[in-house]
Motif scaffolding. Structure first.
Motif, PDB file in Angstrom:
ATOM      1  N   ALA A   1      51.170  33.634  42.726  1.00 16.00           N
ATOM      2  CA  ALA A   1      50.259  34.249  42.057  1.00 16.00           C
ATOM      3  C   ALA A   1      48.641  34.263  42.610  1.00 16.00           C
ATOM      4  CB  ALA A   1      50.447  34.236  40.513  1.00 16.00           C
ATOM      5  N   LEU A   2      48.693  33.072  42.754  1.00 16.61           N
ATOM      6  CA  LEU A   2      47.134  32.826  43.241  1.00 16.61           C
ATOM      7  C   LEU A   2      46.688  33.845  44.259  1.00 16.61           C
ATOM      8  CD1 LEU A   2      46.309  29.207  43.582  1.00 16.61           C
ATOM      9  CD2 LEU A   2      45.268  30.758  42.022  1.00 16.61           C
ATOM     10  N   GLY A   3      47.764  33.940  45.497  1.00 14.05           N
ATOM     11  CA  GLY A   3      47.501  34.780  46.586  1.00 14.05           C
ATOM     12  C   GLY A   3      47.358  36.219  46.338  1.00 14.05           C
ATOM     13  N   PHE A   4      48.494  36.693  45.656  1.00 14.97           N
ATOM     14  CA  PHE A   4      48.624  38.013  45.090  1.00 14.97           C
ATOM     15  C   PHE A   4      47.328  38.466  44.200  1.00 14.97           C
ATOM     16  CE2 PHE A   4      53.051  37.656  46.386  1.00 14.97           C
ATOM     17  CZ  PHE A   4      52.776  38.590  47.702  1.00 14.97           C
ATOM     18  N   GLY A   5      46.996  37.445  43.254  1.00 11.63           N
ATOM     19  CA  GLY A   5      45.716  37.808  42.414  1.00 11.63           C
ATOM     20  C   GLY A   5      44.575  38.142  43.267  1.00 11.63           C
ATOM     21  N   LEU A   6      44.423  37.271  44.432  1.00 11.95           N
ATOM     22  CA  LEU A   6      43.201  37.188  45.124  1.00 11.95           C
ATOM     23  C   LEU A   6      43.111  38.468  45.954  1.00 11.95           C
ATOM     24  CD1 LEU A   6      43.068  33.572  45.903  1.00 11.95           C
ATOM     25  CD2 LEU A   6      41.278  34.814  45.077  1.00 11.95           C
TER      26      LEU A   6
ATOM     27  N   PHE B   1      48.248  43.478  39.857  1.00 14.29           N
ATOM     28  CA  PHE B   1      47.603  44.433  39.231  1.00 14.29           C
ATOM     29  C   PHE B   1      46.380  44.093  38.360  1.00 14.29           C
ATOM     30  CE2 PHE B   1      52.112  46.512  39.510  1.00 14.29           C
ATOM     31  CZ  PHE B   1      51.803  47.233  40.317  1.00 14.29           C
ATOM     32  N   PRO B   2      46.672  42.860  37.680  1.00 11.56           N
ATOM     33  CA  PRO B   2      45.262  42.457  36.920  1.00 11.56           C
ATOM     34  C   PRO B   2      44.338  42.184  38.070  1.00 11.56           C
ATOM     35  CG  PRO B   2      47.258  41.023  36.256  1.00 11.56           C
ATOM     36  CD  PRO B   2      47.835  41.976  37.298  1.00 11.56           C
ATOM     37  N   GLY B   3      44.695  41.461  39.059  1.00  9.65           N
ATOM     38  CA  GLY B   3      43.339  41.278  40.106  1.00  9.65           C
ATOM     39  C   GLY B   3      42.949  42.607  40.499  1.00  9.65           C
ATOM     40  N   MET B   4      43.692  43.677  40.707  1.00 14.88           N
ATOM     41  CA  MET B   4      43.039  44.882  41.215  1.00 14.88           C
ATOM     42  C   MET B   4      42.242  45.568  40.274  1.00 14.88           C
ATOM     43  SD  MET B   4      45.825  46.740  43.804  1.00 14.88           S
ATOM     44  CE  MET B   4      47.034  47.277  42.450  1.00 14.88           C
ATOM     45  N   PHE B   5      42.864  45.844  38.857  1.00 12.64           N
ATOM     46  CA  PHE B   5      42.342  46.980  37.785  1.00 12.64           C
ATOM     47  C   PHE B   5      41.404  45.994  37.037  1.00 12.64           C
ATOM     48  CE2 PHE B   5      46.276  48.922  38.840  1.00 12.64           C
ATOM     49  CZ  PHE B   5      45.842  50.473  39.029  1.00 12.64           C
ATOM     50  N   ASN B   6      41.549  44.677  36.659  1.00 10.17           N
ATOM     51  CA  ASN B   6      40.476  44.194  36.134  1.00 10.17           C
ATOM     52  C   ASN B   6      39.282  43.826  36.796  1.00 10.17           C
ATOM     53  OD1 ASN B   6      42.201  44.023  34.026  1.00 10.17           O
ATOM     54  ND2 ASN B   6      42.552  41.700  34.063  1.00 10.17           N
ATOM     55  N   GLY B   7      39.616  43.371  38.160  1.00 14.84           N
ATOM     56  CA  GLY B   7      38.279  43.309  39.224  1.00 14.84           C
ATOM     57  C   GLY B   7      37.378  44.618  39.273  1.00 14.84           C
TER      58      GLY B   7
ATOM     59  N   PHE C   1      43.775  53.055  44.198  1.00 16.01           N
ATOM     60  CA  PHE C   1      44.762  51.995  44.003  1.00 16.01           C
ATOM     61  C   PHE C   1      45.990  52.728  44.121  1.00 16.01           C
ATOM     62  CE2 PHE C   1      41.649  49.380  41.340  1.00 16.01           C
ATOM     63  CZ  PHE C   1      41.584  48.701  42.378  1.00 16.01           C
ATOM     64  N   ASP C   2      46.389  53.895  44.089  1.00 17.91           N
ATOM     65  CA  ASP C   2      47.447  54.641  44.302  1.00 17.91           C
ATOM     66  C   ASP C   2      48.249  54.316  45.689  1.00 17.91           C
ATOM     67  OD1 ASP C   2      47.708  55.477  41.746  1.00 17.91           O
ATOM     68  OD2 ASP C   2      46.965  57.339  42.194  1.00 17.91           O
ATOM     69  N   TYR C   3      47.048  54.276  46.521  1.00 22.43           N
ATOM     70  CA  TYR C   3      47.409  54.290  48.112  1.00 22.43           C
ATOM     71  C   TYR C   3      47.924  52.706  48.239  1.00 22.43           C
ATOM     72  CZ  TYR C   3      44.939  58.554  48.849  1.00 22.43           C
ATOM     73  OH  TYR C   3      44.727  59.889  48.993  1.00 22.43           O
ATOM     74  N   VAL C   4      47.260  51.724  47.472  1.00 21.00           N
ATOM     75  CA  VAL C   4      47.568  50.304  47.530  1.00 21.00           C
ATOM     76  C   VAL C   4      48.863  50.029  47.210  1.00 21.00           C
ATOM     77  CG1 VAL C   4      46.883  47.899  47.189  1.00 21.00           C
ATOM     78  CG2 VAL C   4      45.287  49.720  47.640  1.00 21.00           C
ATOM     79  N   ILE C   5      49.138  50.571  45.918  1.00 21.40           N
ATOM     80  CA  ILE C   5      50.473  50.318  45.370  1.00 21.40           C
ATOM     81  C   ILE C   5      51.695  51.059  46.154  1.00 21.40           C
ATOM     82  CG2 ILE C   5      51.868  50.932  43.116  1.00 21.40           C
ATOM     83  CD1 ILE C   5      49.258  51.030  41.751  1.00 21.40           C
ATOM     84  N   THR C   6      51.452  52.185  46.591  1.00 23.31           N
ATOM     85  CA  THR C   6      52.528  52.955  47.384  1.00 23.31           C
ATOM     86  C   THR C   6      52.801  52.295  48.701  1.00 23.31           C
ATOM     87  OG1 THR C   6      52.014  55.128  46.109  1.00 23.31           O
ATOM     88  CG2 THR C   6      53.438  55.097  48.177  1.00 23.31           C
ATOM     89  N   GLY C   7      51.641  51.938  49.204  1.00 24.74           N
ATOM     90  CA  GLY C   7      51.778  51.397  50.754  1.00 24.74           C
ATOM     91  C   GLY C   7      51.717  50.069  51.267  1.00 24.74           C
TER      92      GLY C   7
END
Length: 270
Positions: free
Chosen positions: A166-171, A92-98, A186-192
């Motif tokens: 966390a490295l992998g998922f943050g990236l 989530f930080p990787g997605m939204f912060n990025g 991001f709703d699609y990414v979170i759900t799917g």
């Protein structure tokens, strides 16, 4: 004939694949300055949300089933929730912060105006995310210990396992932030993507209970390998199997680093 000898010029710019320690230090200083402002709210959400879920599932389902295989159900969930905490506190930080820092705040544009390359920016950002996750991810383990999980020397490996996961998922989150058309996508990414990874990781039930094709597909879920590593670290290391699990996490992080750097470079430089 010219009497002036040609002068060789060399570029002071380091190779694009090289990562300067000073660049990472600068990125971390920026992150630490921000973290001092919001550490209370972020720490509360990152540490207590997975802990509440662990208690709810552990005691909720634990009242219906006392054991899962050789494990007490609360211990089974407690060790599994470490992986879930690693996922939530990194992707989530990787997605939204990025996305926010690139599109709305233009923070990355300002950072690239310094002697910082895209790959160094991505590496600095994600190692900071992973470092925080390696702390937050241990919260469910401490709660499980408070409710009867026996401590073991292998628990000292858990922060390292969470860091690599966390490295992998943050990236993954940072790469995703470069391919979505808007922040609402991001709703699609979170759900799917995120929700299936969370559910099919052996956190709340053994994946052996799933249909055969789902069981096979789950082997490609990096979170499953994190959960297995954590359980083995707590209940007994299995060197050969654990080397395979750890290798999958490293491969996942390396692949996501390449994709995240390419995505960020395309968006920020073109």
């Amino acid at each position: 004939m010219s009497l002036v000898e040609p002068v060789e010029t060399t570029s002071a710019t380091p190779p694009r694949h090289r990562i300067e320690l000073a660049a990472l230090q600068g990125t971390w200083r920026h992150e630490i300055a921000l973290f001092r402002r919001y550490w209370r709210s972020q720490s509360f959400a990152s540490m207590f949300e997975p802990t509440f879920m662990m208690l709810a599932f552990g005691y909720g389902f634990g009242s219906l089933m006392a054991m899962v295989g050789d494990y007490r159900y609360l211990d089974f969930v407690g060790t599994g929730m470490v992986g879930t905490a690693a996922l939530f506190t990194s992707v989530f930080p990787g997605m939204f912060n990025g996305y926010i820092r690139r599109v709305f705040q233009h923070t990355y544009d300002a950072m690239l105006a310094t002697p910082l390359d895209v790959h160094e920016l991505v590496t600095g950002e994600v190692t900071w995310i992973a470092a925080k996750s390696s702390v937050y991810g241990c919260a469910p383990l401490f709660v499980a210990m408070a409710f009867g999980l026996d401590p073991s020397p292998g628990m000292l490996l858990v922060p390292l396992i969470v860091f690599v996961t966390a490295l992998g998922f943050g990236l993954l989150g940072m790469w995703t932030s470069t391919i979505v058309p808007s922040i609402n996508s991001f709703d699609y990414v979170i759900t799917g993507v995120v929700t299936p990874l969370f559910l099919v990781a052996g956190t709340f039930f053994p994946i052996s209970a799933l249909p055969g094709w789902v069981h096979v597909a789950a082997q490609f879920n990096p979170l499953l390998h994190c959960v297995e590593l954590v359980r083995h670290a707590v209940f007994g290391v299995r060197p050969l199997a654990d080397a395979g699990h750890f290798g999958v996490l490293l491969l996942f992080a390396a692949l996501m680093w390449v994709l995240a750097v390419r995505g960020m470079r395309r968006r920020l430089i073109g």
